[in-house]
Design a protein around this motif. Structure first.
Motif, short mmCIF file in Angstrom:
data_model
loop_
_atom_site.label_atom_id
_atom_site.label_comp_id
_atom_site.label_asym_id
_atom_site.label_seq_id
_atom_site.Cartn_x
_atom_site.Cartn_y
_atom_site.Cartn_z
N THR A 115 105.83 38.55 52.64
CA THR A 115 106.18 38.83 54.04
C THR A 115 107.05 40.09 54.07
O THR A 115 107.34 40.69 53.03
N THR A 195 109.07 35.95 62.54
CA THR A 195 108.34 34.72 62.87
C THR A 195 109.19 33.92 63.85
O THR A 195 110.41 34.09 63.93
N GLU A 196 108.56 33.04 64.57
CA GLU A 196 109.26 32.28 65.61
C GLU A 196 110.42 31.47 65.02
O GLU A 196 111.46 31.33 65.64
N LYS A 197 110.24 30.96 63.82
CA LYS A 197 111.28 30.14 63.21
C LYS A 197 112.55 30.95 62.99
O LYS A 197 113.67 30.50 63.28
N PRO A 294 103.68 29.08 58.83
CA PRO A 294 103.07 30.23 59.52
C PRO A 294 103.44 31.58 58.90
O PRO A 294 102.71 32.56 59.10
N ILE A 295 104.54 31.62 58.15
CA ILE A 295 104.95 32.89 57.55
C ILE A 295 103.90 33.40 56.58
O ILE A 295 103.81 34.60 56.29
N GLN A 298 101.50 36.44 57.11
CA GLN A 298 101.87 37.81 56.75
C GLN A 298 101.58 38.13 55.29
O GLN A 298 101.72 39.29 54.86
#
Length: 442
Positions: A115, A195-197, A294-295, A298
């Protein structure tokens, strides 16, 4: 053929010897199979202040084990990227999760780009400065402290912070919101993936204890290109409009900043074929874990350029360039020599079978009959010939009995008959010679 001494061994002893040899060959083959088929374990060091790096690598390791991948991971918690780099350099780890600005990566070779971490400099919306160069007489809290010190050092090479009276102070993640609200710092610097987190954690710096706080403001690093030129592990990056908040958007337009890459790296001494196998497994695992992490969206192949920040591992390059050998291309030599070995083993087994059954007597009496031919030619008296003739009769009588019992073949009986006729002919000739010699002597 076995030697006469071996022929004297009892049949049970020969069978025992062959059995032991066969068991040894089978055991050796099984051990060789187990050696080459057993999983290869690589030690990977991973760590971060928030524990996410360790969690991600642990999930990947568990997935590799569940899918029976040939190459698997043994995870070591290194706490930080710097410590992971130290473990890799010292040989205590085969792989490591590191940030691109971490030192001690001379022996590291990239396997997977995990990422990007983006440099966010945040302040309350009341701050007048829009760019880092506009800040005056302010203290910037560095979230994570030593982890982000390379970022601060890179910024100091371009910006004149001393003249602007801009200071940097280490701030723990849990103390960021309190430091802002108390006025201890006027801005915060953090390096996080977009990311949203992670963005949710950033917003919490401006909303302590769940209360509705002041809207954040992102400070632009307008000289990001110059920073990237002097510190090549960074690159200029435009934060998209509305990244931190959508309505009203924060930032209100694309904002220039910096970003740094996170890599999974391997020591350059790790076997290339092992890394090729691992890289393929990681790509497969990435799809399986994408919904949970979800990361991983990337994650990508690292740069294959010769002047890349971290050179790519030859094994990983083989996979990404599509140069993996097929099964036959990779193992053609082993298959060739394996077929030779198999042929040799078959020959050994056949020889062992003959050895186990040697000395048990011939089912056919052709060989003994042929041997009697030389005795007839060398006989010195008719008494010897009569003795030989009785032996021939005994052999024929035995073979007739076997044939009557259904044990003998028709072809063998025919051959025996021809051999017997030949021997009788030789006996007649020898008797004639002996009688002629006797009359001459008289």
């Amino acid at each position: 053929m076995p030697s006469p001494a071996v022929n004297q061994w009892p049949r049970w002893l020969r069978i025992t010897v062959v059995g032991i040899a066969t068991a040894a060959v089978i055991s050796g083959g099984w051990l060789a199979y187990r050696y080459f088929a057993k999983p290869v374990y690589l030690t990977v060091a991973a760590g971060s202040l928030d524990g996410e790096a360790l969690s991600l690598i642990s999930a990947i390791s568990a997935r590799l084990a569940a899918s029976n991948a040939h190459t698997r991971l043994k995870v070591v918690d290194s706490r930080t990227s710097a410590k992971a780099s130290e473990l890799l350099a010292s040989g205590n780890a085969d792989l490591a999760v590191v940030r691109g600005d971490t030192g001690g990566l001379a022996d590291a070779r990239s396997v997977l780009l995990l990422t990007h971490g983006v440099v966010l400099i945040m302040s309350p919306s009341t701050t007048r400065a829009d760019s880092l160069g506009d800040l005056r007489d302010a203290t910037i809290g560095v979230v994570g402290g030593p982890v982000n010190r390379p970022t601060v050092d890179a910024l100091k090479q371009v910006y004149q912070f001393d003249r602007a009276k801009v200071r940097f102070q280490d701030v723990a993640i849990t103390e960021g919101a309190a430091a802002l609200s108390s006025g201890q710092v006027q801005a915060l610097l953090a390096v996080v993936p977009l990311t949203e987190k992670y963005l949710a954690k950033v917003r919490q710096f401006f909303q302590p204890a769940g209360a509705k706080g002041e809207a954040p403001k992102l400070i632009e690093i307008e000289s990001a290109g110059a920073v990237a030129n002097v510190a090549q592990y960074y690159e200029s990056y435009d934060i998209p409009k509305g990244t931190l908040r959508g309505s009203p958007p924060i930032p209100s337009d694309d904002l220039t900043s910096l970003r740094v890459s996170f890599f999974l790296v391997a020591n350059k001494s790790v076997d290339a074929d092992t890394i090729t196998d691992l890289t393929q497994s990681l790509v497969d695992v990435r799809r399986d874990l994408l919904s949970q992490y979800p990361i991983l969206a990337q994650a990508a192949a690292p740069s294959t350029d010769a002047n890349a920040l971290i050179p790519i591992h030859p094994g990983a390059a083989t996979y990404y360039n599509g140069n993996q050998q097929s099964f036959l291309d990779k193992y053609d030599d082993k298959l060739y020599y394996g077929s030779l070995l198999l042929g040799s083993l078959i020959s050994v087994i056949l020889a062992a079978w003959r050895f186990a059954n040697s000395g048990g007597g011939s089912k056919s009496k052709l060989e003994p009959l042929y041997e009697l031919g030389s005795e007839i030619r060398n006989a010195r008296s008719e008494a010897e010939l009569e003795q030989t003739e009785r032996r021939i009769d005994d052999i024929l009588r035995e073979e007739l009995a076997r044939s009557a019992g259904g044990e003998g073949a028709d072809g063998e009986m025919a051959a025996l008959g021809l051999a017997a006729q030949r021997l009788h002919y030789l006996m007649q000739q020898r008797r004639t010679v002996l009688r002629s010699s006797q009359r001459t002597g008289d």
